[in-house]
Enzyme design. Structure first.
Site, PDB file in Angstrom:
ATOM      1  N   HIS A  57       0.840  -1.207   0.000  1.00  0.00           N
ATOM      2  CA  HIS A  57       0.000   0.000   0.000  1.00  0.00           C
ATOM      3  C   HIS A  57       0.870   1.250   0.000  1.00  0.00           C
ATOM      4  O   HIS A  57       1.728   1.412   0.855  1.00  0.00           O
ATOM      5  CB  HIS A  57      -0.927  -0.001   1.219  1.00  0.00           C
ATOM      6  CG  HIS A  57      -2.112  -0.900   1.036  1.00  0.00           C
ATOM      7  ND1 HIS A  57      -3.351  -0.608   1.536  1.00  0.00           N
ATOM      8  CD2 HIS A  57      -2.245  -2.068   0.374  1.00  0.00           C
ATOM      9  CE1 HIS A  57      -4.200  -1.573   1.202  1.00  0.00           C
ATOM     10  NE2 HIS A  57      -3.544  -2.469   0.500  1.00  0.00           N
ATOM     11  N   TYR A 110      -9.429   4.868   7.432  1.00  0.00           N
ATOM     12  CA  TYR A 110      -9.756   5.188   8.825  1.00  0.00           C
ATOM     13  C   TYR A 110     -10.898   6.199   8.789  1.00  0.00           C
ATOM     14  O   TYR A 110     -10.834   7.177   8.044  1.00  0.00           O
ATOM     15  CB  TYR A 110      -8.545   5.806   9.534  1.00  0.00           C
ATOM     16  CG  TYR A 110      -7.412   4.820   9.754  1.00  0.00           C
ATOM     17  CD1 TYR A 110      -7.314   4.112  10.946  1.00  0.00           C
ATOM     18  CD2 TYR A 110      -6.450   4.582   8.770  1.00  0.00           C
ATOM     19  CE1 TYR A 110      -6.288   3.208  11.164  1.00  0.00           C
ATOM     20  CE2 TYR A 110      -5.421   3.680   8.981  1.00  0.00           C
ATOM     21  CZ  TYR A 110      -5.343   2.994  10.181  1.00  0.00           C
ATOM     22  OH  TYR A 110      -4.330   2.091  10.382  1.00  0.00           O
ATOM     23  N   PRO A 131      -4.938  -0.120  18.827  1.00  0.00           N
ATOM     24  CA  PRO A 131      -4.609  -0.572  17.470  1.00  0.00           C
ATOM     25  C   PRO A 131      -4.705   0.493  16.383  1.00  0.00           C
ATOM     26  O   PRO A 131      -4.322   0.237  15.232  1.00  0.00           O
ATOM     27  CB  PRO A 131      -5.639  -1.690  17.212  1.00  0.00           C
ATOM     28  CG  PRO A 131      -6.749  -1.412  18.157  1.00  0.00           C
ATOM     29  CD  PRO A 131      -6.148  -0.755  19.352  1.00  0.00           C
ATOM     30  N   LYS A 164       0.388  -0.437  15.225  1.00  0.00           N
ATOM     31  CA  LYS A 164       1.778  -0.504  15.690  1.00  0.00           C
ATOM     32  C   LYS A 164       2.103  -1.712  16.572  1.00  0.00           C
ATOM     33  O   LYS A 164       3.279  -2.008  16.800  1.00  0.00           O
ATOM     34  CB  LYS A 164       2.128   0.766  16.486  1.00  0.00           C
ATOM     35  CG  LYS A 164       2.182   2.021  15.645  1.00  0.00           C
ATOM     36  CD  LYS A 164       3.437   2.049  14.798  1.00  0.00           C
ATOM     37  CE  LYS A 164       3.372   3.048  13.689  1.00  0.00           C
ATOM     38  NZ  LYS A 164       3.556   2.513  12.363  1.00  0.00           N
ATOM     39  N   TYR A 174       3.471   6.488  10.419  1.00  0.00           N
ATOM     40  CA  TYR A 174       2.644   5.365   9.979  1.00  0.00           C
ATOM     41  C   TYR A 174       3.490   4.277   9.308  1.00  0.00           C
ATOM     42  O   TYR A 174       3.276   3.084   9.545  1.00  0.00           O
ATOM     43  CB  TYR A 174       1.531   5.849   9.029  1.00  0.00           C
ATOM     44  CG  TYR A 174       0.463   4.801   8.844  1.00  0.00           C
ATOM     45  CD1 TYR A 174      -0.560   4.656   9.784  1.00  0.00           C
ATOM     46  CD2 TYR A 174       0.484   3.923   7.755  1.00  0.00           C
ATOM     47  CE1 TYR A 174      -1.517   3.670   9.657  1.00  0.00           C
ATOM     48  CE2 TYR A 174      -0.473   2.934   7.617  1.00  0.00           C
ATOM     49  CZ  TYR A 174      -1.475   2.813   8.569  1.00  0.00           C
ATOM     50  OH  TYR A 174      -2.412   1.833   8.450  1.00  0.00           O
TER      51      TYR A 174
HETATM   52  P1  FAD Z   1       0.958 -12.210  21.578  1.00  0.00           P
HETATM   53  O1  FAD Z   1       0.567 -12.251  20.164  1.00  0.00           O
HETATM   54  O2  FAD Z   1      -0.064 -11.893  22.608  1.00  0.00           O
HETATM   55  O3  FAD Z   1       1.623 -13.622  21.919  1.00  0.00           O
HETATM   56  C1  FAD Z   1       1.915 -14.014  23.244  1.00  0.00           C
HETATM   57  C2  FAD Z   1       1.873 -15.528  23.315  1.00  0.00           C
HETATM   58  O4  FAD Z   1       2.240 -15.928  24.644  1.00  0.00           O
HETATM   59  C3  FAD Z   1       0.473 -16.076  23.077  1.00  0.00           C
HETATM   60  O5  FAD Z   1       0.524 -17.079  22.103  1.00  0.00           O
HETATM   61  C4  FAD Z   1       0.040 -16.604  24.432  1.00  0.00           C
HETATM   62  O6  FAD Z   1      -0.813 -17.738  24.333  1.00  0.00           O
HETATM   63  C5  FAD Z   1       1.377 -16.962  25.065  1.00  0.00           C
HETATM   64  N1  FAD Z   1       1.334 -16.978  26.528  1.00  0.00           N
HETATM   65  C6  FAD Z   1       0.664 -16.133  27.349  1.00  0.00           C
HETATM   66  N2  FAD Z   1       0.864 -16.474  28.623  1.00  0.00           N
HETATM   67  C7  FAD Z   1       1.685 -17.558  28.632  1.00  0.00           C
HETATM   68  C8  FAD Z   1       2.229 -18.367  29.662  1.00  0.00           C
HETATM   69  N3  FAD Z   1       1.967 -18.119  30.943  1.00  0.00           N
HETATM   70  N4  FAD Z   1       3.009 -19.401  29.307  1.00  0.00           N
HETATM   71  C9  FAD Z   1       3.291 -19.657  27.994  1.00  0.00           C
HETATM   72  N5  FAD Z   1       2.780 -18.906  26.979  1.00  0.00           N
HETATM   73  C10 FAD Z   1       1.989 -17.873  27.288  1.00  0.00           C
HETATM   74  N6  FAD Z   1      -2.317  -4.817  16.569  1.00  0.00           N
HETATM   75  C11 FAD Z   1      -2.443  -4.123  15.446  1.00  0.00           C
HETATM   76  O7  FAD Z   1      -1.453  -3.544  14.985  1.00  0.00           O
HETATM   77  N7  FAD Z   1      -3.664  -4.075  14.801  1.00  0.00           N
HETATM   78  C12 FAD Z   1      -4.770  -4.750  15.291  1.00  0.00           C
HETATM   79  O8  FAD Z   1      -5.838  -4.714  14.700  1.00  0.00           O
HETATM   80  C13 FAD Z   1      -4.666  -5.458  16.468  1.00  0.00           C
HETATM   81  N8  FAD Z   1      -5.726  -6.120  16.999  1.00  0.00           N
HETATM   82  C14 FAD Z   1      -5.579  -6.801  18.179  1.00  0.00           C
HETATM   83  C15 FAD Z   1      -6.667  -7.477  18.773  1.00  0.00           C
HETATM   84  C16 FAD Z   1      -6.533  -8.156  19.984  1.00  0.00           C
HETATM   85  C17 FAD Z   1      -7.719  -8.875  20.606  1.00  0.00           C
HETATM   86  C18 FAD Z   1      -5.272  -8.180  20.636  1.00  0.00           C
HETATM   87  C19 FAD Z   1      -5.106  -8.919  21.954  1.00  0.00           C
HETATM   88  C20 FAD Z   1      -4.194  -7.527  20.043  1.00  0.00           C
HETATM   89  C21 FAD Z   1      -4.336  -6.823  18.827  1.00  0.00           C
HETATM   90  N9  FAD Z   1      -3.254  -6.163  18.226  1.00  0.00           N
HETATM   91  C22 FAD Z   1      -3.389  -5.465  17.083  1.00  0.00           C
HETATM   92  C23 FAD Z   1      -1.947  -6.166  18.779  1.00  0.00           C
HETATM   93  C24 FAD Z   1      -1.049  -7.219  18.135  1.00  0.00           C
HETATM   94  O9  FAD Z   1      -1.814  -8.324  17.756  1.00  0.00           O
HETATM   95  C25 FAD Z   1      -0.027  -7.561  19.169  1.00  0.00           C
HETATM   96  O10 FAD Z   1       0.746  -6.387  19.416  1.00  0.00           O
HETATM   97  C26 FAD Z   1       0.888  -8.725  18.801  1.00  0.00           C
HETATM   98  O11 FAD Z   1       0.169  -9.927  18.793  1.00  0.00           O
HETATM   99  C27 FAD Z   1       2.037  -8.820  19.807  1.00  0.00           C
HETATM  100  O12 FAD Z   1       2.705 -10.021  19.632  1.00  0.00           O
HETATM  101  P2  FAD Z   1       3.360 -10.743  20.868  1.00  0.00           P
HETATM  102  O13 FAD Z   1       4.047 -11.934  20.301  1.00  0.00           O
HETATM  103  O14 FAD Z   1       4.132  -9.764  21.671  1.00  0.00           O
HETATM  104  O15 FAD Z   1       2.150 -11.174  21.818  1.00  0.00           O
HETATM  105  C1  DHB Z   2      -5.816  -3.336  10.529  1.00  0.00           C
HETATM  106  C2  DHB Z   2      -5.713  -3.211  11.889  1.00  0.00           C
HETATM  107  C3  DHB Z   2      -5.318  -2.011  12.425  1.00  0.00           C
HETATM  108  O1  DHB Z   2      -5.204  -1.875  13.756  1.00  0.00           O
HETATM  109  C4  DHB Z   2      -5.047  -0.931  11.621  1.00  0.00           C
HETATM  110  O2  DHB Z   2      -4.688   0.240  12.189  1.00  0.00           O
HETATM  111  C5  DHB Z   2      -5.144  -1.067  10.255  1.00  0.00           C
HETATM  112  C6  DHB Z   2      -5.527  -2.276   9.713  1.00  0.00           C
HETATM  113  C7  DHB Z   2      -6.233  -4.637   9.970  1.00  0.00           C
HETATM  114  O3  DHB Z   2      -6.595  -5.531  10.750  1.00  0.00           O
HETATM  115  O4  DHB Z   2      -6.212  -4.795   8.752  1.00  0.00           O
END
Ligand code: FAD
Ligand code: DHB
Length: 388
Positions: free
Chosen positions: A72, A200, A292, A296, A383
């Protein structure tokens, strides 16, 4: 059992760290509380910065992203029915990739299976021992048995609700937090995206976001109440809430259909400081959360992993503590800038209150954003992702 680095959590942060360390000869074991299928079932982020793409390429798992992901060159912001385009590439020379977190996780899981590195799924009761000593250990339960791994370092990649941050003595950690009084209700549908760029939407009825996962799959979000329950949102109610927030052209083009996933995410800003405690390092959502709105969360998880992996590799290759000692400060400097951007964009685009002053300030700032090249460039730089 013994390894060099125990990684807790097989989300994007843990899997990416595992791949980079393995590539540089640093042995690691990943412990994940859930099953692999459960991890893959979580629909989350979609916009990938160039620096995150580069890391996936570095560990050889970027092929499918380059084939199926959508490059994009701009994003759009629709304010009270009028759409404005912010040309990211023209302003910064950089683009973003729209490619789902689920797909990235799948690519990283396949990459890890390909190199035969150990991952324990369904690991229960993960407990950290002696993080401030020279010989940390991690114990866990799997298949009805107790296990313990001795290691040099522990990487806490276990998300916001994980065990690693919670294992740190309260007097060693400071946290900064803002909880927003609204959430996002998101749906995934097998329908063509309303436009071929991410939109957005700021509207008096509340925020909305039109995104996509491919030419026939769309991802939409609307601002909802924190007390809302997905059960109270049948598909028709979702479409009825989304439509009036769009501009006339987008509304006419919108193709509705049954949802294949629907979930509510609360919005939160959170930072823990520091993010290194003896031989424990936090990375990704375990260390910080952004709302979100700026897309980021996943990208910050990748940037932490970049700093942490470089520090650990340097430690093993050069017997240097320099990267390790700087990890917290370096990673947090980038984190705080993304926190600022995500907070700012959240406050700019959501319905915060019924106060007309707040609304007028939003509209003035958006007008400035669209008219000023300096302001559009500042938006675009943030962004597409700030440099390391
Ligand atoms: P996570 O993806 O949370 O991974 C952590 C892992 O650790 C998980 O698999 C979990 O099961 C595991 N874990 C937890 N506790 C334990 C334990 N005690 N022992 C062993 N394993 C454990 N970001 C965006 O940019 N856009 C979005 O639209 C967006 N939507 C989101 C929606 C939701 C519901 C959530 C929760 C987050 C969203 N995010 C979004 C944020 C983005 O998904 C996260 O920043 C990203 O997943 C971070 O990755 P991570 O690996 O740090 O954590
Ligand atoms: C999407 C999620 C976001 O949080 C965002 O800022 C833009 C796009 C997505 O899920 O595609």
């Amino acid at each position: 059992m013994r390894t060099q680095v125990v990684i807790v959590g097989a989300g994007p942060a843990g899997l990416l760290l595992g791949q980079i360390l393995h590539k540089h000869g640093v042995a690691n074991v990943i412990l994940e509380r859930q099953t692999g299928d459960y991890v893959l079932g979580r629909v989350r982020a979609g916009v990938i910065e160039q620096v995150t793409q580069d890391l996936l390429d570095e560990v050889g798992v970027g092929g499918r992203m380059h084939r199926d992901g959508l490059v994009h060159e701009a994003v759009q912001i629709c304010v009270d029915g009028a759409r404005h385009r912010i040309p990211l590439k023209e302003l910064t020379g950089k683009t973003v990739m729209v490619y789902g977190q689920t797909e990235i996780t799948r690519d990283l899981m396949e990459g890890r299976a390909g190199i035969g590195a150990p991952t324990v799924y369904s690991a229960g009761d993960v407990t950290l021992h002696d993080i401030f000593g020279d010989k940390p250990r991690v114990s866990y339960q799997a298949e009805g048995k107790s296990h313990e791994i001795a290691c040099d370092f522990i990487a806490g990649c276990d998300g916001f609700h994980g065990v690693c941050r919670a294992s740190v003595p309260p007097d060693a950690i400071t946290t900064h937090e803002r909880v927003y009084p609204f959430g996002w209700l998101g749906i995934l549908t097998d329908t063509p995206p309303v436009l071929d760029e991410v939109v957005y939407v700021r509207h008096p009825l509340g925020f909305a976001l039109c995104s996509m996962r491919g030419p026939t799959r769309s991802r939409y979000y609307i601002q909802c109440d924190l007390a809302d329950d997905v059960e109270a949102w049948p598909d028709q109610r979702f479409w009825d809430a989304l439509k009036p927030r769009l501009d006339d052209e987008a509304r006419a083009r919108l193709v509705t259909g049954p949802s294949i996933e629907k979930s509510i995410a609360p919005l939160r800003s959170f930072v823990a400081e520091p993010i290194r405690f003896g031989r424990l390092f936090l990375a990704g959502d375990a260390a910080h959360i952004v709302p979100p709105t700026g897309a980021k969360g996943l990208n910050l998880a990748a940037s932490d992993v970049r700093y942490l992996s470089r520090a650990l590799i340097e430690h093993y290759a050069e017997k240097s503590e320099a990267g390790i000692d700087c990890y917290s400060e370096r990673a947090l400097a980038r984190v705080w800038k993304a926190e600022r951007f995500s907070w700012w964009l959240t406050m700019l685009l959501h319905k915060i209150s019924d106060n007309t002053f707040d609304r007028k300030i939003q509209l003035a700032e958006l007008d400035y954003l669209f008219r000023s090249k300096a302001a559009s460039t500042a938006f675009a730089e943030n962004y597409v992702g700030l440099p390391y």
